[in-house]
Write a protein that holds these residues in place. Structure first.
Motif, short mmCIF file in Angstrom:
data_model
loop_
_atom_site.label_atom_id
_atom_site.label_comp_id
_atom_site.label_asym_id
_atom_site.label_seq_id
_atom_site.Cartn_x
_atom_site.Cartn_y
_atom_site.Cartn_z
N UNK A 1 74.22 -18.04 -11.38
CA UNK A 1 74.49 -18.71 -10.11
C UNK A 1 75.81 -18.29 -9.48
N UNK A 2 76.78 -17.89 -10.30
CA UNK A 2 78.10 -17.57 -9.74
C UNK A 2 78.28 -16.08 -9.49
N UNK B 1 83.49 -14.02 -8.00
CA UNK B 1 83.75 -13.06 -6.95
C UNK B 1 84.30 -13.74 -5.70
N UNK B 2 84.93 -12.94 -4.84
CA UNK B 2 85.64 -13.48 -3.69
C UNK B 2 84.82 -14.36 -2.77
N UNK B 3 83.69 -13.87 -2.29
CA UNK B 3 82.88 -14.63 -1.33
C UNK B 3 82.36 -15.91 -1.98
N UNK C 1 90.62 -16.27 1.11
CA UNK C 1 89.87 -15.36 0.25
C UNK C 1 90.68 -15.05 -1.00
N UNK C 2 90.03 -15.02 -2.13
CA UNK C 2 90.69 -14.69 -3.39
C UNK C 2 91.09 -13.22 -3.41
N UNK C 3 92.25 -12.93 -3.97
CA UNK C 3 92.66 -11.56 -4.22
C UNK C 3 92.02 -11.09 -5.52
N UNK C 4 92.05 -9.79 -5.76
CA UNK C 4 91.50 -9.26 -7.00
C UNK C 4 92.23 -9.84 -8.20
N UNK C 5 91.48 -10.36 -9.15
CA UNK C 5 92.01 -10.89 -10.40
C UNK C 5 93.00 -12.04 -10.19
N UNK C 6 92.87 -12.73 -9.08
CA UNK C 6 93.74 -13.89 -8.83
C UNK C 6 93.24 -15.11 -9.59
#
Length: 215
Positions: free
Chosen positions: A100-101, A174-176, A202-207
């Motif tokens: 789901x994620x 993931x970001x979205x 929006x999340x940054x990479x590996x945030x």
């Protein structure tokens, strides 16, 4: 790997070359940095469960940060500030895959997953028992998942979280998807963000973001 190319053009995202995109060398450096941070801060010690999306980059991130596995040649996480951090490094919470994620589905090859058997051989520490299909039947080549459907998955995922007995859970996604889930939680007054910046961003990479979620 796909993020590096998509900064130049969106075309590579539809290329089979980036099918189920792996972490880049920069991505592994980010994993290494976060691994050290969660150990030094004591965050790792409290995590009871890790839930991850079934994509190579999220699986690599999950085992890299929370288990110190998969790419030991790229993850130099043996030098911690003190002995306490080294002790915490051995706390390896269970990791389970949950479909789901996943990231927004369709069109982009980087968001198409491999077969479950391939992942099991590469990530033996991860529990894949919740995945229903050996092959990816959700991804559509010519159809991009609408944002409202991503939101619906986010709501369904949050409702599933309520059924878990664990209280401190890490979600590697993931970001979205994460952004849609955060917006839903905030709009319904079901979370307390433990951060200074806008939790809807929006999340940054590996945030890593920490929140308290209410039922």
């Amino acid at each position: 790997m796909h993020n590096l190319e998509s900064d130049k053009s969106r075309d590579p995202l539809t290329s089979c070359e980036f099918f189920d995109a792996q972490l880049s060398s920069q991505g592994w450096q980010q994993v290494c940095h976060q691994r050290k941070d969660v150990c030094a801060s004591g965050l790792l010690q409290g995590i009871q469960l890790v839930i991850t999306s079934p994509m190579s980059r999220t699986l690599q991130t999950a085992v890299g940060i929370f288990h110190d596995e998969d790419q030991p040649d790229r993850l130099d996480v043996t030098s911690f500030p003190d002995e306490t951090d080294q002790t915490q490094a051995f706390n390896r919470p269970p990791i389970i895959e949950f479909e789901l994620c996943r990231e927004r589905l369709g069109k982009y090859e980087c968001d198409k997953r491999r077969s479950t058997s391939q992942y099991r051989s590469r990530f033996p520490a991860v529990d894949f028992s919740l995945i229903e299909n050996e092959e990816d039947i959700l991804w559509k080549a010519n159809e991009r998942e609408p944002h409202e459907d991503v939101l619906a998955r986010g709501i369904k995922f949050i409702n599933w979280l309520w059924t878990r007995k664990e209280e401190e859970i890490a979600v590697v996604s993931h970001g979205v998807f994460l952004q849609e889930a955060m917006i839903q939680l905030i709009n319904t007054n079901k979370c307390l963000p433990l951060m200074e910046h806008d939790p809807r961003s929006r999340f940054k990479n590996c945030e890593i973001r920490s929140i308290i979620v209410f039922s």
